[in-house]
Design an enzyme around this catalytic site. Structure first.
Site, PDB file in Angstrom:
ATOM      1  CG  LEU A 213      -2.194  -0.760   1.236  1.00 49.57           C
ATOM      2  CD1 LEU A 213      -2.884  -0.631   2.589  1.00 49.57           C
ATOM      3  CD2 LEU A 213      -3.118  -0.291   0.131  1.00 49.57           C
ATOM      4  CG  ASP A 214       0.133   4.752  -2.415  1.00 50.50           C
ATOM      5  OD1 ASP A 214      -0.205   5.512  -1.500  1.00 50.50           O
ATOM      6  OD2 ASP A 214      -0.556   4.565  -3.431  1.00 50.50           O
ATOM      7  CE1 TYR A 215       5.348   8.255   4.443  1.00 51.15           C
ATOM      8  CE2 TYR A 215       4.147  10.021   3.355  1.00 51.15           C
ATOM      9  CZ  TYR A 215       4.916   9.571   4.406  1.00 51.15           C
ATOM     10  OH  TYR A 215       5.258  10.443   5.421  1.00 51.15           O
TER      11      TYR A 215
ATOM     12  CB  SER B 270      -2.886   4.044   0.052  1.00 45.70           C
ATOM     13  OG  SER B 270      -2.886   4.649  -1.224  1.00 45.70           O
TER      14      SER B 270
END
Length: 251
Positions: A103-105, A107
Site C-alpha cells: 500500500l503506498d505511503y 494510502s
C-alpha cells in the site's frame, strides 16, 4: 521433504522469495557447509544444515496478521530515511513479518503481513487474480460512463487494465467529491490512483477495505490482529486459484 532453497528461506522468514534468490546468487547461502549460488538447488530443511551469512536458519512458527495501515506509513520493514514503517506497529510480535504486497505511503487500510513466504508469493502472483477492494474518494462526482470505462478496462502507460468492479459508495450532495468502491484483480504500482487520473478525477483519499475476501470490518487504524482459522483457509483457497464470491463492502 526437499524444496527449492529460496522457498525454504522464505518460509523460514529470512526475507521475501525474491530477496532470498538474491542472497543465493550472491553466495550468502550454504547447504551442509557448501556455498550454493544456483537457484534450482533443492534441500530438506528437516535434514540439511542451511545457513545465511554464516547463521543457521530455523523454521519459524507461521504467523498471519491483518493490519489497518495508517496514511503516512511505509509498507516495508525498514526505511533508510527513518520514516515510520508497518513493522513499527507490531514490535511485540517476535517473528519476523513481511508485508503481502504493498500500500503506498499516502494510502491506508488492510494490509496482510506474514512470514509464510510461499503463501505471500501466491497471493501476489498476477496469475491468481486475488481481488482487492478500495474506497477511493475523488475530486468531483464521476459520471456513470466514466466508471464504466474503469469497469471495462482503461488504458494506462503500462497497458490496459483488467476489468474492475466499480460502484458509487458515497456522493457529496454539493458534487465536490464522491467515494467509489472499486475492486481490482491486479497489483500494478499505484494502479487505482492512475485509473482515476485517467478519467480526470484525482484520488484525495484511498483506503483498502478488503484483500482476498477478507475485510477490515472494525479493526481500528494502526491496530493489528491474527487471522482466524476460517480467514486463513479462505486465503489459502484464494492462493490456489479457487474463485471465491465477489468482495462486498462489509463495513
Amino acid at each position: 521433504m526437499e524444496e527449492r532453497l529460496q522457498k525454504i528461506l522464505a518460509n523460514a522468514g529470512v526475507a521475501s522469495r525474491r530477496k532470498c534468490e538474491d542472497l543465493i546468487t550472491a553466495g550468502k547461502v550454504t547447504v551442509n557447509g557448501k556455498v550454493v549460488t544456483e537457484l534450482g538447488i533443492k534441500a530438506d530443511p528437516a535434514v540439511d544444515v542451511i545457513t545465511v551469512s554464516g547463521k543457521a536458519i530455523k523454521q519459524e512458527t507461521k504467523i498471519y496478521m491483518m493490519f489497518n495501515k495508517p496514511k503516512g506509513v511505509i509498507t516495508s520493514v525498514s526505511d533508510p530515511k527513518g520514516r515510520s514503517v508497518v513493522t513499527d506497529y507490531l514490535k511485540e510480535v517476535k517473528e519476523r513479518l513481511y508485508p503481502v504486497g504493498r500500500l503506498d505511503y499516502d494510502s491506508e487500510g488492510l494490509l496482510l503481513l506474514t512470514n509464510d513466504g510461499d503463501l505471500a508469493h501466491k497471493l501476489t502472483h498476477p496469475s491468481h487474480h486475488v481481488p482487492k477492494t478500495y474506497h477511493a474518494t475523488v475530486e468531483r462526482v464521476p459520471h456513470g460512463s466514466a466508471l464504466e470505462k474503469l469497469a471495462k478496462g482503461i488504458k494506462l502507460e503500462d497497458g490496459i487494465t483488467a476489468p474492475a468492479e466499480v460502484e458509487y459508495h458515497d456522493i457529496d450532495p454539493e458534487g465536490k467529491f464522491a467515494t467509489i468502491a472499486i475492486t481490482i484483480h491486479e497489483g500494478r504500482n499505484r494502479q487505482v490512483r492512475r485509473m482515476f487520473d485517467a478519467i480526470h478525477h484525482p484520488v484525495t483519499r484511498l483506503k483498502r477495505i478488503s484483500f482476498g475476501g477478507l475485510f477490515l470490518n472494525n479493526l481500528q487504524r494502526g491496530k493489528h490482529r491474527k487471522l482466524t482459522k476460517d480467514e486463513l483457509e479462505k486465503l489459502r483457497e484464494m492462493a490456489e486459484g479457487i474463485k471465491l464470491p465477489s468482495a462486498q463492502d462489509k463495513e
